[in-house]
Motif scaffolding. Structure first.
Motif, PDB file in Angstrom:
ATOM      1  N   UNK A   1       0.651  -1.156   0.102  1.00  0.00           N
ATOM      2  CA  UNK A   1       0.018  -0.151   0.136  1.00  0.00           C
ATOM      3  C   UNK A   1       0.929   1.348   0.004  1.00  0.00           C
ATOM      4  N   UNK A   2       0.990   1.905  -1.197  1.00  0.00           N
ATOM      5  CA  UNK A   2       1.939   3.111  -1.314  1.00  0.00           C
ATOM      6  C   UNK A   2       1.373   4.558  -0.877  1.00  0.00           C
ATOM      7  N   UNK A   3       2.108   5.377  -0.582  1.00  0.00           N
ATOM      8  CA  UNK A   3       1.582   6.713  -0.284  1.00  0.00           C
ATOM      9  C   UNK A   3       2.817   7.495  -0.246  1.00  0.00           C
ATOM     10  N   UNK A   4       2.489   8.900  -0.254  1.00  0.00           N
ATOM     11  CA  UNK A   4       3.753   9.948  -0.420  1.00  0.00           C
ATOM     12  C   UNK A   4       2.967  11.293  -0.094  1.00  0.00           C
ATOM     13  N   UNK A   5       3.900  11.640   0.549  1.00  0.00           N
ATOM     14  CA  UNK A   5       3.622  13.530   0.733  1.00  0.00           C
ATOM     15  C   UNK A   5       4.776  14.443   0.359  1.00  0.00           C
ATOM     16  N   UNK A   6       4.334  15.424  -0.442  1.00  0.00           N
ATOM     17  CA  UNK A   6       5.323  16.280  -0.938  1.00  0.00           C
ATOM     18  C   UNK A   6       5.385  17.613  -0.071  1.00  0.00           C
ATOM     19  N   UNK A   7       6.539  17.910   0.430  1.00  0.00           N
ATOM     20  CA  UNK A   7       6.751  18.992   1.297  1.00  0.00           C
ATOM     21  C   UNK A   7       6.885  20.345   0.442  1.00  0.00           C
ATOM     22  N   UNK A   8       7.296  21.316   1.224  1.00  0.00           N
ATOM     23  CA  UNK A   8       7.381  22.632   0.638  1.00  0.00           C
ATOM     24  C   UNK A   8       8.680  22.822  -0.188  1.00  0.00           C
ATOM     25  N   UNK A   9       9.689  21.794   0.047  1.00  0.00           N
ATOM     26  CA  UNK A   9      10.793  21.917  -0.520  1.00  0.00           C
ATOM     27  C   UNK A   9      10.824  20.882  -1.901  1.00  0.00           C
ATOM     28  N   UNK A  10       9.672  20.509  -2.197  1.00  0.00           N
ATOM     29  CA  UNK A  10       9.368  19.625  -3.291  1.00  0.00           C
ATOM     30  C   UNK A  10       9.951  18.229  -3.093  1.00  0.00           C
TER      31      UNK A  10
END
Length: 243
Positions: free
Chosen positions: A143-152
């Motif tokens: 089960x994949x997931x990802x979160x992008x931060x302000x620094x990309x």
């Protein structure tokens, strides 16, 4: 033959045929390779039983219940013909009304899109109970997931478990050291970004940040997980947008 005698003969034939039909119990289970039984914990598994000669559906339903006794399944040496399932172990129970020996095909659809099938002769009145008809499922649930931060940069997570939902952890029954989990980010017109994920400190959780900031655009995130000691592997994709 007179009509009355013909009717009596036909009735006798039908009665004899009906008398031969016997309700026959068939228990079906699904077991994860190198692990426990697949049950309610991961959403169960769908079972369809058909006559292999005609394709007629004989029964269908879901495997539900518990994953089974861990020491008996994974720790204690298995004695030949010793029962592995108990009263709570996940199963689907069908009652088939068959009049003759029938080649029955079982198709079981489990989590992560995995499917297994098998064909077995089922005889009228010969119940298949106890551990029942067990189909094996190699594979891993990913089960994949990802979160992008302000620094990309993206923090990529993957939950990885056996098909029964059994957890992966350091020095556990399913040792995290035996598993390799990697991520691949692809975007049209760009080289793929590949990097490994490490055990994240929580059972079955693996994570890592992208090695560099990501250019804006739509990405496809693919997680691949493998076990070094068995054929078990799992692949899952999800979309990721970087603004």
């Amino acid at each position: 033959m007179r009509p009355a005698l013909l009717a009596l003969s036909l009735a006798a034939t039908l009665a004899a045929t009906a008398a031969q039909a016997q309700p026959t119990t068939v228990v079906v289970r699904a077991r994860a390779l190198d692990a426990k039984f697949i049950g309610t914990h991961v959403g169960g598994a769908q079972v369809t039983l058909t006559d292999a000669r005609t394709g007629k559906t004989l029964a269908s339903g879901r495997i539900e219940g518990a994953t089974g006794d861990t020491p008996k399944l994974m720790v204690q040496p298995a004695a030949r013909n010793a029962p592995l399932a108990d009263a709570d172990t996940a199963r689907f129970t069908a009652q088939l009304d068959i009049t003759e020996p029938t080649p029955v095909r079982a198709v079981v659809r489990a989590p992560a899109g995995m499917e297994a099938s098998s064909t077995l002769w089922v005889l009228p009145g010969r119940n298949i109970e106890g551990d029942g008809w067990v189909l094996s499922f190699p594979g891993l649930i990913v089960e994949p997931s990802a979160v992008v931060g302000a620094d990309r940069k993206a923090m990529v997570h993957a939950k990885v478990a056996l098909m029964c939902g059994c957890p992966i952890e350091p020095k556990g029954l399913w040792d995290a050291a035996n598993y390799t989990v990697s991520a691949e980010l692809t975007r049209k017109g760009a080289e793929p970004v590949r990097f490994p994920l490490a055990y994240a400190g929580t059972k079955s959780e693996f994570a890592a940040p992208t090695p560099t900031p990501l250019a804006p655009g739509a990405y496809r995130l693919r997680i691949i997980a493998t076990d070094a000691t068995t054929p078990n592997a799992g692949v899952a994709d999800t979309d990721l947008v970087v603004k």
